[in-house]
Design a protein around this motif. Structure first.
Motif, PDB file in Angstrom:
ATOM      1  N   ALA A 299      -4.312  -3.809  -5.335  1.00 10.17           N
ATOM      2  CA  ALA A 299      -4.160  -5.101  -4.419  1.00 10.17           C
ATOM      3  C   ALA A 299      -3.239  -4.739  -3.207  1.00 10.17           C
ATOM      4  CB  ALA A 299      -3.623  -6.052  -5.275  1.00 10.17           C
ATOM      5  N   ALA A 300      -2.273  -3.924  -3.387  1.00  6.17           N
ATOM      6  CA  ALA A 300      -1.476  -3.442  -2.312  1.00  6.17           C
ATOM      7  C   ALA A 300      -2.255  -2.661  -1.409  1.00  6.17           C
ATOM      8  CB  ALA A 300      -0.395  -2.710  -2.764  1.00  6.17           C
ATOM      9  N   THR A 301      -3.123  -1.703  -1.964  1.00  3.18           N
ATOM     10  CA  THR A 301      -4.045  -0.889  -1.113  1.00  3.18           C
ATOM     11  C   THR A 301      -5.035  -1.691  -0.296  1.00  3.18           C
ATOM     12  OG1 THR A 301      -4.011   0.920  -2.544  1.00  3.18           O
ATOM     13  CG2 THR A 301      -5.566   1.197  -1.089  1.00  3.18           C
ATOM     14  N   GLN A 302      -5.604  -2.610  -0.969  1.00  3.29           N
ATOM     15  CA  GLN A 302      -6.668  -3.837  -0.238  1.00  3.29           C
ATOM     16  C   GLN A 302      -5.947  -4.166   0.822  1.00  3.29           C
ATOM     17  OE1 GLN A 302      -9.055  -1.773  -1.380  1.00  3.29           O
ATOM     18  NE2 GLN A 302     -10.276  -3.371  -2.194  1.00  3.29           N
ATOM     19  N   ALA A 303      -4.685  -4.836   0.750  1.00  7.54           N
ATOM     20  CA  ALA A 303      -3.970  -5.403   1.672  1.00  7.54           C
ATOM     21  C   ALA A 303      -3.603  -4.573   2.822  1.00  7.54           C
ATOM     22  CB  ALA A 303      -2.432  -6.049   1.021  1.00  7.54           C
ATOM     23  N   ALA A 304      -3.331  -3.460   2.570  1.00  6.91           N
ATOM     24  CA  ALA A 304      -3.106  -2.478   3.606  1.00  6.91           C
ATOM     25  C   ALA A 304      -4.393  -2.247   4.470  1.00  6.91           C
ATOM     26  CB  ALA A 304      -2.754  -1.210   2.895  1.00  6.91           C
ATOM     27  N   VAL A 305      -5.572  -2.139   3.921  1.00  3.86           N
ATOM     28  CA  VAL A 305      -6.937  -2.099   4.679  1.00  3.86           C
ATOM     29  C   VAL A 305      -7.042  -3.252   5.492  1.00  3.86           C
ATOM     30  CG1 VAL A 305      -9.450  -2.104   4.354  1.00  3.86           C
ATOM     31  CG2 VAL A 305      -7.843  -0.768   2.769  1.00  3.86           C
TER      32      VAL A 305
END
Length: 268
Positions: A120-126
């Motif tokens: 989820a943190a990676t998707q938020a970063a995207v």
């Protein structure tokens, strides 16, 4: 954050992101290029001032056009850029979370050594990166166009950058609640509908609140109350206070999204 996943997602969203960047850059360059003909047009401000006050507020030209900064803020940031960014954050937030759950692709991501929180943190970063890139390219293009395409009309670069930073933070908050919604639902269409409906509702409240003094109270219930490009570019907004409030709100929304996604049941 997972760097392989981040790079993969950025690559898969590159075409769509490129389209948004191209649209924003092309339009801001175009309106700056034609500004001299608008500025030299006799009676233009008289025509604007003849409109009802509510209408002038809606189009971002309450006091007419007195400078290049006013023109850019009203013509581009007052409507088109706002729509571009709204569409981007709504679509992207839904595709990054709810769509993957709905289509079953999230199961493959969670089957890797990455935790739910990390995914989820990676998707938020995207989505944060994409939003930042659109605003950054627009900012640089606006500065370059004002320097190279026209002469005799100066743009206050510092104020223009402030406008773009605050615009980024406002839409970071919108991206935050859209991402929260996307992280909370399994159905892509439902997540998209709620995100789009809520954002449109806020926008309609903003439009209604600007129509007259009797409806101005509606602005207290919309995030767009903080989005006033004319005041921002003319340094009539407390940028530090507004930016701090928006930054804190964005952190809370994205942080809440990660917690919700980590704890909820998924149909995997």
């Amino acid at each position: 954050m997972s760097w392989p996943l981040y790079l993969s997602m950025m690559k898969s969203h590159a075409k769509m992101l490129g389209g948004f960047i191209y649209g924003a850059v092309a339009y801001i360059v175009l309106i700056i290029w034609i500004y001299p003909s608008i500025a030299d047009m006799k009676g233009f401000n008289d025509m604007i001032n003849a409109l009802p006050e509510g209408m002038r507020k809606l189009i971002g030209m309450e006091n007419g056009i007195n400078s290049l900064a006013d023109y850019i803020a009203g013509e581009f940031y007052g409507m088109l850029f706002l729509i571009i960014l709204m569409i981007y954050v709504i679509l992207t937030s839904t595709r990054l979370m709810a769509r993957l759950v709905d289509q079953g692709s999230m199961a493959y991501l969670l089957a890797t050594p990455n935790s739910r929180f990390k995914v989820a943190a990676t998707q938020a970063a995207v989505i944060i990166t994409g939003l930042g890139m659109i605003v950054a390219f627009t900012t640089l293009s606006g500065i370059a166009a004002s320097e190279w395409l026209i002469s005799g009309y100066e743009l206050d670069v510092a104020s223009f950058i402030t406008l773009n930073v605050l615009t980024f933070l406002i839409f970071l908050v919108i991206a935050g609640y859209c991402f929260f919604i996307s992280s909370s639902f399994n159905d892509e269409k439902k997540a998209l509908g709620i995100s789009a409906g809520l954002t449109l509702f806020f926008y309609m409240l903003n439009m209604g609140g600007k129509l007259s003094e009797e409806t101005e109270w509606l602005l207290n219930f919309t995030i767009f109350k903080l989005y006033d490009p004319i005041k921002m570019i003319n340094n009539e907004t407390d940028a530090m206070l507004t930016g701090s409030m928006l930054g804190l709100a964005a952190i809370l929304l994205f942080g809440g999204s990660l917690i919700v996604f980590k704890r909820r049941n998924l149909p995997l």
